[in-house]
Design an enzyme around this catalytic site. Structure first.
Site, PDB file in Angstrom:
ATOM      1  N   GLY A 117       0.741  -1.185   0.048  1.00 57.96           N
ATOM      2  CA  GLY A 117       0.148  -0.055   0.046  1.00 57.96           C
ATOM      3  C   GLY A 117       0.859   1.285  -0.069  1.00 57.96           C
ATOM      4  O   GLY A 117       2.077   1.257  -0.125  1.00 57.96           O
ATOM      5  N   GLN A 118       0.122   2.182  -0.112  1.00 64.17           N
ATOM      6  CA  GLN A 118       0.974   3.667   0.014  1.00 64.17           C
ATOM      7  C   GLN A 118       1.772   3.869   1.219  1.00 64.17           C
ATOM      8  O   GLN A 118       2.997   4.117   0.916  1.00 64.17           O
ATOM      9  CB  GLN A 118      -0.133   4.844   0.114  1.00 64.17           C
ATOM     10  CG  GLN A 118      -1.039   4.957  -1.058  1.00 64.17           C
ATOM     11  CD  GLN A 118      -1.959   6.292  -0.821  1.00 64.17           C
ATOM     12  OE1 GLN A 118      -1.516   7.304  -1.231  1.00 64.17           O
ATOM     13  NE2 GLN A 118      -3.109   6.000  -0.367  1.00 64.17           N
ATOM     14  N   ASP A 154      -1.727 -13.409   5.700  1.00 59.56           N
ATOM     15  CA  ASP A 154      -3.183 -13.417   5.755  1.00 59.56           C
ATOM     16  C   ASP A 154      -3.575 -13.023   7.273  1.00 59.56           C
ATOM     17  O   ASP A 154      -3.510 -13.736   8.159  1.00 59.56           O
ATOM     18  CB  ASP A 154      -3.984 -14.430   5.578  1.00 59.56           C
ATOM     19  CG  ASP A 154      -5.484 -14.117   5.605  1.00 59.56           C
ATOM     20  OD1 ASP A 154      -6.108 -13.141   5.873  1.00 59.56           O
ATOM     21  OD2 ASP A 154      -6.231 -15.344   5.189  1.00 59.56           O
ATOM     22  N   TRP A 157      -6.487  11.856   5.029  1.00 67.18           N
ATOM     23  CA  TRP A 157      -6.144  12.451   3.684  1.00 67.18           C
ATOM     24  C   TRP A 157      -4.714  12.042   3.070  1.00 67.18           C
ATOM     25  O   TRP A 157      -4.118  12.745   2.531  1.00 67.18           O
ATOM     26  CB  TRP A 157      -6.234  14.058   3.518  1.00 67.18           C
ATOM     27  CG  TRP A 157      -7.462  14.579   3.774  1.00 67.18           C
ATOM     28  CD1 TRP A 157      -8.772  13.960   4.524  1.00 67.18           C
ATOM     29  CD2 TRP A 157      -8.103  15.937   3.206  1.00 67.18           C
ATOM     30  NE1 TRP A 157      -9.613  14.881   4.451  1.00 67.18           N
ATOM     31  CE2 TRP A 157      -9.330  15.948   3.871  1.00 67.18           C
ATOM     32  CE3 TRP A 157      -7.470  16.883   2.420  1.00 67.18           C
ATOM     33  CZ2 TRP A 157     -10.297  17.125   3.704  1.00 67.18           C
ATOM     34  CZ3 TRP A 157      -8.276  18.127   2.343  1.00 67.18           C
ATOM     35  CH2 TRP A 157      -9.597  18.136   2.983  1.00 67.18           C
ATOM     36  N   TYR A 183     -16.586   2.158   7.586  1.00 70.12           N
ATOM     37  CA  TYR A 183     -15.190   2.256   7.584  1.00 70.12           C
ATOM     38  C   TYR A 183     -14.857   2.869   8.873  1.00 70.12           C
ATOM     39  O   TYR A 183     -13.981   2.207   9.574  1.00 70.12           O
ATOM     40  CB  TYR A 183     -14.533   3.125   6.627  1.00 70.12           C
ATOM     41  CG  TYR A 183     -13.171   3.530   6.635  1.00 70.12           C
ATOM     42  CD1 TYR A 183     -12.284   2.691   6.558  1.00 70.12           C
ATOM     43  CD2 TYR A 183     -12.850   4.768   6.882  1.00 70.12           C
ATOM     44  CE1 TYR A 183     -10.922   2.787   6.409  1.00 70.12           C
ATOM     45  CE2 TYR A 183     -11.397   5.174   6.966  1.00 70.12           C
ATOM     46  CZ  TYR A 183     -10.571   4.148   6.832  1.00 70.12           C
ATOM     47  OH  TYR A 183      -9.018   4.556   6.916  1.00 70.12           O
ATOM     48  N   ASP A 210      -9.223   9.651  10.733  1.00 69.36           N
ATOM     49  CA  ASP A 210      -9.885  10.676  11.157  1.00 69.36           C
ATOM     50  C   ASP A 210     -11.596  10.220  11.090  1.00 69.36           C
ATOM     51  O   ASP A 210     -12.112  11.094  11.755  1.00 69.36           O
ATOM     52  CB  ASP A 210      -9.629  11.880  10.480  1.00 69.36           C
ATOM     53  CG  ASP A 210      -9.929  11.830   9.012  1.00 69.36           C
ATOM     54  OD1 ASP A 210      -9.347  10.705   8.332  1.00 69.36           O
ATOM     55  OD2 ASP A 210     -10.690  12.580   8.022  1.00 69.36           O
ATOM     56  N   ALA A 252      -5.138  -2.319   5.659  1.00 72.12           N
ATOM     57  CA  ALA A 252      -6.664  -1.971   5.918  1.00 72.12           C
ATOM     58  C   ALA A 252      -7.629  -2.181   4.958  1.00 72.12           C
ATOM     59  O   ALA A 252      -7.213  -2.199   3.717  1.00 72.12           O
ATOM     60  CB  ALA A 252      -6.661  -0.646   6.530  1.00 72.12           C
ATOM     61  N   TYR A 253      -8.893  -2.024   5.073  1.00 69.90           N
ATOM     62  CA  TYR A 253      -9.720  -1.967   3.985  1.00 69.90           C
ATOM     63  C   TYR A 253     -10.111  -0.343   4.117  1.00 69.90           C
ATOM     64  O   TYR A 253     -10.779  -0.093   5.084  1.00 69.90           O
ATOM     65  CB  TYR A 253     -11.183  -2.744   4.473  1.00 69.90           C
ATOM     66  CG  TYR A 253     -12.184  -2.803   3.456  1.00 69.90           C
ATOM     67  CD1 TYR A 253     -12.335  -4.095   2.627  1.00 69.90           C
ATOM     68  CD2 TYR A 253     -13.201  -1.848   3.031  1.00 69.90           C
ATOM     69  CE1 TYR A 253     -13.282  -4.146   1.729  1.00 69.90           C
ATOM     70  CE2 TYR A 253     -13.861  -1.920   2.303  1.00 69.90           C
ATOM     71  CZ  TYR A 253     -14.188  -2.888   1.236  1.00 69.90           C
ATOM     72  OH  TYR A 253     -15.100  -3.047   0.360  1.00 69.90           O
TER      73      TYR A 253
END
Length: 283
Positions: free
Chosen positions: A10-11, A37, A151, A126, A103, A61-62
């Site tokens: 991910g990022q 997993d 963000w 979420y 947040d 995370a989802y």
């Protein structure tokens, strides 16, 4: 230390991998779903004990906020149950854990920056599942650190900055929400803060981290286009009501970063400086 990093594709996970090269004193186990997993409690326990894991940074995370409204079961597994499994396993070894949160645990009705002591009140699947994840980590691992951010963007993966650059180059006009206020977070800056915490030692508790400053999505888009040199796309301000989404977004999600700055003596960059650094790498 032996450190497990989840969500490495991910990022934030990708930014962590880049910074690991600058922190060679530790051994890192970078995993994503192919390697581990995190919804499988037995698999986690085996991995943690077989590799003598001392600490975990959970970047997995989802995060599909709108899809989560119709996919609550999977969202709960990834955001609420998996952090509990990770925390319980490393907790048994007397280790530490850093859980990345959001947040969205707040409803966004305040008009002053949210502190770690403000009451949580998520209004999306979420946000609700991420809050349960926070509580589970603190329950099962005494030496745990929750970092709420907002963000998030980077040079990796899909994110708002990359989307606005692409659409700005493709379209003559864009409509962007102007009445949702927050602060962008460059994932690399968050990764730097995480490594600072690891190297100085985990001080348990909840923390907030984003870049400095306050802006709307509309103004953020204007800045992205200006820095990227996009001049042919007209950006129109939209009310939230003009762009309905399945999940309700916080109208105000500015996070107060006083605690993390004081505890770890870190300087947090202004959002536009970090944006310029990221855009420079993208164009």
């Amino acid at each position: 230390m032996n450190i497990l990093v989840t969500g490495c594709n991910g990022q934030l996970g990708n930014e962590m991998q880049l910074l690991e090269k600058e922190n060679p004193q530790h051994t890192y186990f970078n995993t994503d779903v192919a390697e581990l997993d995190i919804t499988d409690q037995d698999a986690i326990e085996r991995f943690v004990f077989e590799n003598d894991i001392d600490g975990i940074v959970n970047c997995a995370a989802y995060t599909a906020v709108d899809k989560a409204e119709d996919n609550e079961e999977l969202c709960t597994k990834l955001n609420a149950e998996a952090p509990a499994y990770l925390a319980a396993s490393v907790g048994k070894r007397g280790g530490w854990m850093i859980q990345i949160s959001t947040d969205y645990v707040f409803d966004g009705t305040q008009h002053t920056p949210y502190t770690e002591d403000d009451d949580t009140c998520p209004n999306s699947v979420y946000g609700k599942t991420k809050l349960v994840g926070e509580l589970n980590v603190q329950k099962f691992c005494d030496n745990s650190m929750i970092i709420r951010t907002a963000w998030l963007y980077s040079t990796f993966g899909n994110n708002f900055v990359k989307t606005m650059i692409r659409l700005g180059n493709e379209r003559p006009e864009l409509g962007v929400i102007f009445d949702q206020i927050g602060t962008p977070t460059y994932a690399r800056d968050l990764a730097v803060a995480i490594f600072t915490a690891i190297n100085k030692g985990i001080v348990p508790g909840v923390y907030h981290f984003s870049n400095e400053g306050v802006i709307s999505w509309y103004d953020f888009t204007k800045a992205i286009h200006r820095i990227a040199g996009i001049r042919t796309c007209h950006v129109r301000p939209l009310h939230t009501a003009e762009y309905p989404t399945p999940a309700k977004r916080p109208h105000y999600s500015v996070l107060d970063k006083t605690k993390i700055k004081q505890v770890y003596s870190i300087d947090i960059p202004y959002w536009e400086e970090s944006l310029a650094e990221c855009v420079k790498k993208l164009i």
